[in-house]
Write a protein that holds these residues in place. Sequence first.
Motif, short mmCIF file in Angstrom:
data_model
loop_
_atom_site.label_atom_id
_atom_site.label_comp_id
_atom_site.label_asym_id
_atom_site.label_seq_id
_atom_site.Cartn_x
_atom_site.Cartn_y
_atom_site.Cartn_z
N ARG A 102 0.84 -1.19 0.00
CA ARG A 102 0.00 0.00 0.00
C ARG A 102 0.89 1.25 0.00
O ARG A 102 2.06 1.21 0.35
N LEU A 103 0.30 2.37 -0.40
CA LEU A 103 1.05 3.61 -0.47
C LEU A 103 0.12 4.78 -0.26
O LEU A 103 -0.98 4.83 -0.84
N VAL A 104 0.53 5.74 0.57
CA VAL A 104 -0.16 7.02 0.71
C VAL A 104 0.74 8.07 0.06
O VAL A 104 1.89 8.24 0.45
N CYS A 105 0.22 8.78 -0.94
CA CYS A 105 1.06 9.67 -1.75
C CYS A 105 1.30 11.03 -1.09
O CYS A 105 2.32 11.67 -1.36
N GLY A 106 0.35 11.48 -0.28
CA GLY A 106 0.50 12.77 0.39
C GLY A 106 -0.08 12.72 1.78
O GLY A 106 -1.19 12.19 1.98
N THR A 107 0.64 13.24 2.73
CA THR A 107 0.21 13.22 4.13
C THR A 107 -0.10 14.63 4.59
O THR A 107 0.64 15.57 4.31
N GLU A 161 1.08 20.37 5.57
CA GLU A 161 0.21 19.70 4.61
C GLU A 161 0.98 19.48 3.32
O GLU A 161 1.63 20.39 2.80
N SER A 162 0.92 18.25 2.80
CA SER A 162 1.56 17.96 1.52
C SER A 162 0.84 18.67 0.38
O SER A 162 -0.36 18.92 0.45
N ASP A 163 1.60 18.99 -0.67
CA ASP A 163 1.01 19.63 -1.85
C ASP A 163 0.39 18.56 -2.75
O ASP A 163 1.07 17.60 -3.14
N PRO A 164 -0.88 18.70 -3.09
CA PRO A 164 -1.54 17.68 -3.93
C PRO A 164 -0.90 17.52 -5.30
O PRO A 164 -0.90 16.43 -5.87
N ALA A 215 0.36 13.91 -6.54
CA ALA A 215 -0.11 13.32 -7.79
C ALA A 215 1.05 12.75 -8.60
O ALA A 215 0.91 11.73 -9.30
N ARG A 216 2.22 13.40 -8.52
CA ARG A 216 3.41 12.88 -9.20
C ARG A 216 3.86 11.56 -8.56
O ARG A 216 4.33 10.65 -9.26
N ALA A 251 4.19 5.64 -8.93
CA ALA A 251 3.84 4.36 -8.31
C ALA A 251 2.99 3.50 -9.24
O ALA A 251 3.15 2.27 -9.31
N GLU A 252 2.06 4.13 -9.96
CA GLU A 252 1.18 3.38 -10.85
C GLU A 252 1.95 2.73 -12.01
O GLU A 252 1.48 1.74 -12.59
N ALA A 253 3.12 3.27 -12.31
CA ALA A 253 3.94 2.70 -13.38
C ALA A 253 4.80 1.54 -12.89
O ALA A 253 5.49 0.91 -13.70
#
Length: 441
Positions: free
Chosen positions: A218-223, A343-346, A350-351, A356-358
């Motif tokens: 699993r992965l969380v991209c922005g916290t 806060e992480s920048d959306p 997204a990058r 990760a999707e690749a």
Amino acid sequence: MTEDIERLAAALEDGLIKRRRDLHRFPEAAWTEFRTASMVAAALSAAGYEVRLGADAVRRESMLDVPSQEALAAHMERAVAQGGDPDLIARMSGGLTGVVGELRCGEGPVVALRFDMDANDLDEARDDGHRPWREGFASANAGVMHACGHDGHVAVGLGVAELLAGLKGRLHGTVRLIFQPGEEGVRGAGPMVDAGALAGVDYLLGGHIGFRVPETGRLVCGTGGFLATTKFDVAFTGVAAHAGAAPEQGRNALLAAANAALNLHAIPRHGQGASRVTVGVLNAGQGRNVVPPNALIKAETRGETSAINDCMFERAREVVAGAARMYDVDAVLTEVGRSVSGESDPELAARVRRAAEAMDFFDPADIIDRMELRGSEDFALMLAEVQGRGGLGTYFMLGSDLAAGHHNARFDFDERCLAPGAALFAACVLDLMERPVESGS
């Protein structure tokens, strides 16, 4: 290209695991990471990075809660005995254990990656039910344990360094790898920021193994939801006296500390967001029949925003001062750690998702865009520094099966996350250098 990075990282997996286990066996707490930092500096230099360490990486005047010179000297000796480079360690005298490695690859953005190095003040489990003990890499240093995954963070960081050095011909910009001491207690980021570690940075990436996502893959991209915090100690000093014959001659520091502890917890919670106050330690007194002349409390405040935390901390100061006046004792309050909300920048998260999707390792269904941290991390100080100058940052959480929770004597994580973690960082750097985030996107 992401597939190539993933393949290259997979080839490093055995080495990453070996390095992680070596670091796990020789943990070092805040400002004493001499062996770890020397190994990081040597590895970065060997990979072709320009390396800054010691006073070039950490501002001495900004350091909080530093061990005594005698204690630091003992830790330096231990680090050398356990395989650290004595010349590099000598340059870190005084606890200046931060390391910055830079790889210059022509014109382009500056992308910084942050990896924390310190361990916890904790005795590790020592029985066959605990894998590090069973397999021979449990802590060799009494009272210190890698119970938060920072050994894995360092291993990932050095894996990233190797990957990016091999991809230098494809990079356009500057890679800056920041290996930070003293994350536990939120002490290390500020002195590195003050020493210029983030000067000119356009993008900042950081991450954590297993926290809030205790499942491999699993992965969380922005916290978001970093809680601002202030850590503080209060030393109360009274007057000793015979508890039976002349108690009126004493000034009871224990009662002052106990009063402060109770009333710190009685501070009203803040109406504008989450707030916390905790007294974690209270030590006092010298003998059963002596009016206690000394007491110490170790406490913290937290807030959903920096303004809320500042309000809670000021109220805490008032409580401490009032308790000292009530019992006619002296009280000295010392800040020993601090961080801000964040806060992480959306756009940057997204990058991370795109990279990760690749990758084959991550199932898109297991990738989460954002999650609340619900804790404090001094990465938020670095995040605020970069964002305050118009840059972008994100903090992702790399999922891992866990043997026990963070800061537990049986903590251990699934080492299968190390190579994908290194690949993800490297893929994000390459993506940002090839296709910088457009303003306003």
